[in-house]
Design an enzyme around this catalytic site. Structure first.
Site, PDB file in Angstrom:
ATOM      1  N   ASP A  13       5.284   0.799  -7.519  1.00 42.12           N
ATOM      2  CA  ASP A  13       6.751   0.790  -7.485  1.00 42.12           C
ATOM      3  C   ASP A  13       7.375   1.895  -8.333  1.00 42.12           C
ATOM      4  O   ASP A  13       8.453   1.722  -8.896  1.00 42.12           O
ATOM      5  CB  ASP A  13       7.291  -0.589  -7.943  1.00 42.12           C
ATOM      6  CG  ASP A  13       6.697  -1.706  -7.114  1.00 42.12           C
ATOM      7  OD1 ASP A  13       6.468  -1.485  -5.923  1.00 42.12           O
ATOM      8  OD2 ASP A  13       6.471  -2.799  -7.664  1.00 42.12           O
ATOM      9  N   LYS A  16       7.287   6.301  -5.072  1.00 41.83           N
ATOM     10  CA  LYS A  16       6.466   7.246  -4.289  1.00 41.83           C
ATOM     11  C   LYS A  16       7.118   7.570  -2.948  1.00 41.83           C
ATOM     12  O   LYS A  16       7.084   8.708  -2.485  1.00 41.83           O
ATOM     13  CB  LYS A  16       5.061   6.656  -4.061  1.00 41.83           C
ATOM     14  CG  LYS A  16       4.295   6.428  -5.365  1.00 41.83           C
ATOM     15  CD  LYS A  16       2.976   5.714  -5.138  1.00 41.83           C
ATOM     16  CE  LYS A  16       3.115   4.262  -4.776  1.00 41.83           C
ATOM     17  NZ  LYS A  16       3.515   3.356  -5.883  1.00 41.83           N
ATOM     18  N   GLY A  40       5.117  -0.980  -0.527  1.00 38.07           N
ATOM     19  CA  GLY A  40       6.478  -1.043  -0.016  1.00 38.07           C
ATOM     20  C   GLY A  40       7.191   0.205  -0.490  1.00 38.07           C
ATOM     21  O   GLY A  40       7.684   0.240  -1.596  1.00 38.07           O
ATOM     22  N   HIS A  41       7.182   1.242   0.329  1.00 38.20           N
ATOM     23  CA  HIS A  41       7.740   2.521  -0.107  1.00 38.20           C
ATOM     24  C   HIS A  41       9.156   2.684   0.441  1.00 38.20           C
ATOM     25  O   HIS A  41       9.363   2.708   1.651  1.00 38.20           O
ATOM     26  CB  HIS A  41       6.820   3.670   0.335  1.00 38.20           C
ATOM     27  CG  HIS A  41       5.495   3.619  -0.370  1.00 38.20           C
ATOM     28  ND1 HIS A  41       4.481   4.522  -0.158  1.00 38.20           N
ATOM     29  CD2 HIS A  41       5.022   2.763  -1.304  1.00 38.20           C
ATOM     30  CE1 HIS A  41       3.455   4.210  -0.936  1.00 38.20           C
ATOM     31  NE2 HIS A  41       3.758   3.139  -1.632  1.00 38.20           N
ATOM     32  N   GLN A 221       0.260   1.871  -4.420  1.00 42.73           N
ATOM     33  CA  GLN A 221       0.016   1.193  -5.698  1.00 42.73           C
ATOM     34  C   GLN A 221       0.039   2.212  -6.846  1.00 42.73           C
ATOM     35  O   GLN A 221       0.677   3.237  -6.707  1.00 42.73           O
ATOM     36  CB  GLN A 221      -1.302   0.397  -5.678  1.00 42.73           C
ATOM     37  CG  GLN A 221      -1.268  -0.818  -4.766  1.00 42.73           C
ATOM     38  CD  GLN A 221      -1.471  -0.493  -3.298  1.00 42.73           C
ATOM     39  OE1 GLN A 221      -2.424   0.165  -2.944  1.00 42.73           O
ATOM     40  NE2 GLN A 221      -0.583  -0.950  -2.448  1.00 42.73           N
TER      41      GLN A 221
HETATM   42  P1  IMO Z   1       3.459   0.217  -3.924  1.00 40.66           P
HETATM   43  O1  IMO Z   1       2.666   1.162  -3.092  1.00 40.66           O
HETATM   44  C1  IMO Z   1       3.443  -2.937  -6.914  1.00 40.66           C
HETATM   45  C2  IMO Z   1       0.003  -5.657  -6.992  1.00 40.66           C
HETATM   46  C3  IMO Z   1       0.260  -7.102  -6.619  1.00 40.66           C
HETATM   47  C4  IMO Z   1      -0.818  -7.785  -7.415  1.00 40.66           C
HETATM   48  C5  IMO Z   1      -1.990  -6.830  -7.314  1.00 40.66           C
HETATM   49  C6  IMO Z   1      -2.980  -7.160  -6.221  1.00 40.66           C
HETATM   50  O2  IMO Z   1       4.728  -0.252  -3.316  1.00 40.66           O
HETATM   51  O3  IMO Z   1       3.653   0.769  -5.306  1.00 40.66           O
HETATM   52  P2  IMO Z   1      -2.952  -7.040  -3.576  1.00 40.66           P
HETATM   53  O4  IMO Z   1      -1.977  -7.546  -2.571  1.00 40.66           O
HETATM   54  O5  IMO Z   1      -3.150  -5.559  -3.531  1.00 40.66           O
HETATM   55  O6  IMO Z   1      -4.247  -7.783  -3.542  1.00 40.66           O
HETATM   56  O7  IMO Z   1      -2.295  -7.375  -4.999  1.00 40.66           O
HETATM   57  O8  IMO Z   1      -1.418  -5.555  -7.056  1.00 40.66           O
HETATM   58  N1  IMO Z   1       0.450  -4.674  -5.971  1.00 40.66           N
HETATM   59  C7  IMO Z   1       1.532  -3.901  -6.105  1.00 40.66           C
HETATM   60  N2  IMO Z   1       2.476  -3.848  -7.064  1.00 40.66           N
HETATM   61  N3  IMO Z   1       3.509  -2.067  -5.901  1.00 40.66           N
HETATM   62  C8  IMO Z   1       2.560  -2.064  -4.932  1.00 40.66           C
HETATM   63  O9  IMO Z   1       2.517  -1.102  -3.999  1.00 40.66           O
HETATM   64  C9  IMO Z   1       1.541  -3.036  -4.983  1.00 40.66           C
HETATM   65  N4  IMO Z   1       0.487  -3.342  -4.205  1.00 40.66           N
HETATM   66  C10 IMO Z   1      -0.180  -4.335  -4.825  1.00 40.66           C
HETATM   67  O10 IMO Z   1       1.551  -7.501  -7.023  1.00 40.66           O
HETATM   68  O11 IMO Z   1      -0.443  -7.878  -8.779  1.00 40.66           O
HETATM   69 MG    MG Z   2       5.862  -1.915  -4.141  1.00 42.24          MG
END
Ligand code: IMO
Ligand code: MG
Length: 419
Positions: A13, A16, A40-41, A221
């Site tokens: 978050d 990106k 979630g971009h 992530q």
């Molecule tokens: P973007 O790309 C923020 C976190 C989840 C959880 C951990 C594992 O938008 O930055 P998962 O579903 O991957 O098994 O979850 O990772 N998580 C994220 N947190 N932004 C994301 O993606 C995330 N994708 C996974 O909240 O703690």
């Molecule tokens: Mg996210």
């Protein structure tokens, strides 16, 4: 030509989507290399907002090719919904998106397994987005997975049944009540839809393109959620660091050019796990409110805290970041005092390293800055930035030993200063 990479350096978050959308103006090709619809971009331009899950953030740029790479896990149902929404705005998605045959498929039962695993962990749960990411990568590594290219095989349905039945057995062993068939029809229809896209041998495709074009790889992530270097076990199941782009696209490390590392001027985290600078007071609440820190995918309130330079420097090291991009410093505009964590105290000893067990009592040591008390959101050139803010940037560049090349001062494409 080179493969430039955009990476989140915190817990996801970081922004990106916005930055890839801004940079994509200079890249004919954008590629996702890991993760899946847990991402979630968010993109904002011309008064509209979009949240992308599996589709690369170059999708709105005319003439850009968008690749979903080998290292991604793809949920055909989410992918279809996402594509159909975007297609409504007139974007020719089937022309712009290519999907790697070696990307793994998320089945509806992978999502059920995600929920079952989390339920079984009770209080110790990861806080997964429940999109089936962990179970799909588990099947990949244990050599049971189904890949996008398998949908072209005449016996795809049999392969699907075999894997589904395996999942049904696992779910019943876990006494998890669910209907494993509920989404089967939607899945099969989404697979038919996926067949209408060009399915590529991503490694050949990308290496061929690199002969004449530069490519932007879009991470999902963040470094602190990396399967190896994040705060294990509270991580996602893929390699979110720079090396993941090589594995996820089939490209040699020698082809990597710029490594853009994105961070927010404060920290957030969704889900469970260590977060040394987390704030439980009204300052944390204020950050959440001003920064609108609620999950783009799950709507969950994000945990908020001060910037952690110890963790950030660690992430810069792991990925060899060449250019930093700072997001959302405008959210600190009204703060009298701004803190950044510059070392940790672990068992009374000061350290600049991220400890093995990030659950050990880590006490952040802060450096304080006087706030700039000015509205940065309208600034479009460096000259307009207040002196306090410039000092703050200089401090971070000295600490991290990498230049901050882009400063983002709002969600819109236009609210961006290139240095
Ligand atoms: P973007 O790309 C923020 C976190 C989840 C959880 C951990 C594992 O938008 O930055 P998962 O579903 O991957 O098994 O979850 O990772 N998580 C994220 N947190 N932004 C994301 O993606 C995330 N994708 C996974 O909240 O703690
Ligand atoms: Mg996210």
């Amino acid at each position: 030509m080179k493969l430039d990479v955009v990476l989140g350096l915190q817990w996801g978050d970081e922004g990106k989507g916005k930055i890839v959308d801004v940079l994509a103006g200079n890249y004919p090709v954008v590629a996702r290399f890991q993760g899946g619809p847990n991402a979630g971009h968010s993109l904002h331009f011309e008064g509209k907002s979009y949240v992308l899950r599996s589709i690369p953030s170059g999708i709105f740029r005319k003439d850009a090719t968008n690749i979903i790479g080998n290292g991604v896990v793809l949920d055909p149902i989410t992918f279809r919904q996402e594509c159909e929404n975007i297609a409504k705005t007139g974007v020719p998605v089937k022309e712009r998106i290519k999907v790697a045959k070696k990307a793994h498929l998320i089945l509806p039962t992978h999502r059920l397994l995600d929920a079952a695993n989390e339920a079984a962990m009770g209080k110790g749960k990861i806080g997964s987005t429940l999109k089936g990411i962990g179970p799909t990568y588990t099947d990949k590594v244990s050599r049971n997975g189904l890949r996008v290219g398998d949908i072209l095989a005449p016996d795809f349905r049999d392969r699907y049944e075999k894997l589904k039945n395996r999942h049904v057995r696992q779910l019943s062993q876990m006494n998890f009540e669910c209907d494993p068939d509920a989404e089967e029809q939607a899945f099969m229809e989404a697979v038919d839809y996926l067949r209408e896209f060009e399915l590529i041998d991503c490694e050949y495709y990308v290496n061929e393109l690199l002969k004449t074009e530069k490519i932007l790889a879009e991470g999902a992530q963040g470094s602190m959620l990396d399967i190896d270097y994040g705060s294990y076990p509270f991580v996602t199941s893929s390699s979110t660091a720079c090396a993941g782009a090589c594995i996820g696209l089939g490209v040699s490390p020698s082809k990597i050019g710029h490594v853009y590392g994105i961070f927010k001027a404060y920290c957030t985290r969704v889900g469970s796990g260590p977060f040394p600078t987390e704030l439980f007071d009204e300052t944390g609440e204020r950050l959440r409110k001003i920064g609108n820190e609620f999950g783009a995918v799950t709507g969950r309130p994000r945990r908020c805290g001060w910037l952690d330079l110890v963790a950030l420097k660690y992430a810069v090291m792991i990925s060899g970041v060449t250019d930093l991009i700072m997001m959302k410093s405008d959210c600190l505009d009204s703060f009298e005092t701004i803190k950044v964590c510059t070392s940790y105290k672990v068992d009374g000893k000061e350290t600049h390293s991220v400890p093995f067990d990030t659950y050990a009592a880590v006490e952040p040591v802060y450096t304080e800055f006087r706030g700039w008390n000015a509205d940065l959101t309208g600034c479009r050139t460096e000259k307009e930035l207040p002196e306090e803010f410039r000092n703050y940037i200089k401090f971070m560049e000295d600490y991290l030993e990498v230049p901050i090349r882009i400063i983002s001062l709002g969600p819109d494409r236009e609210a961006t200063i290139m240095r």
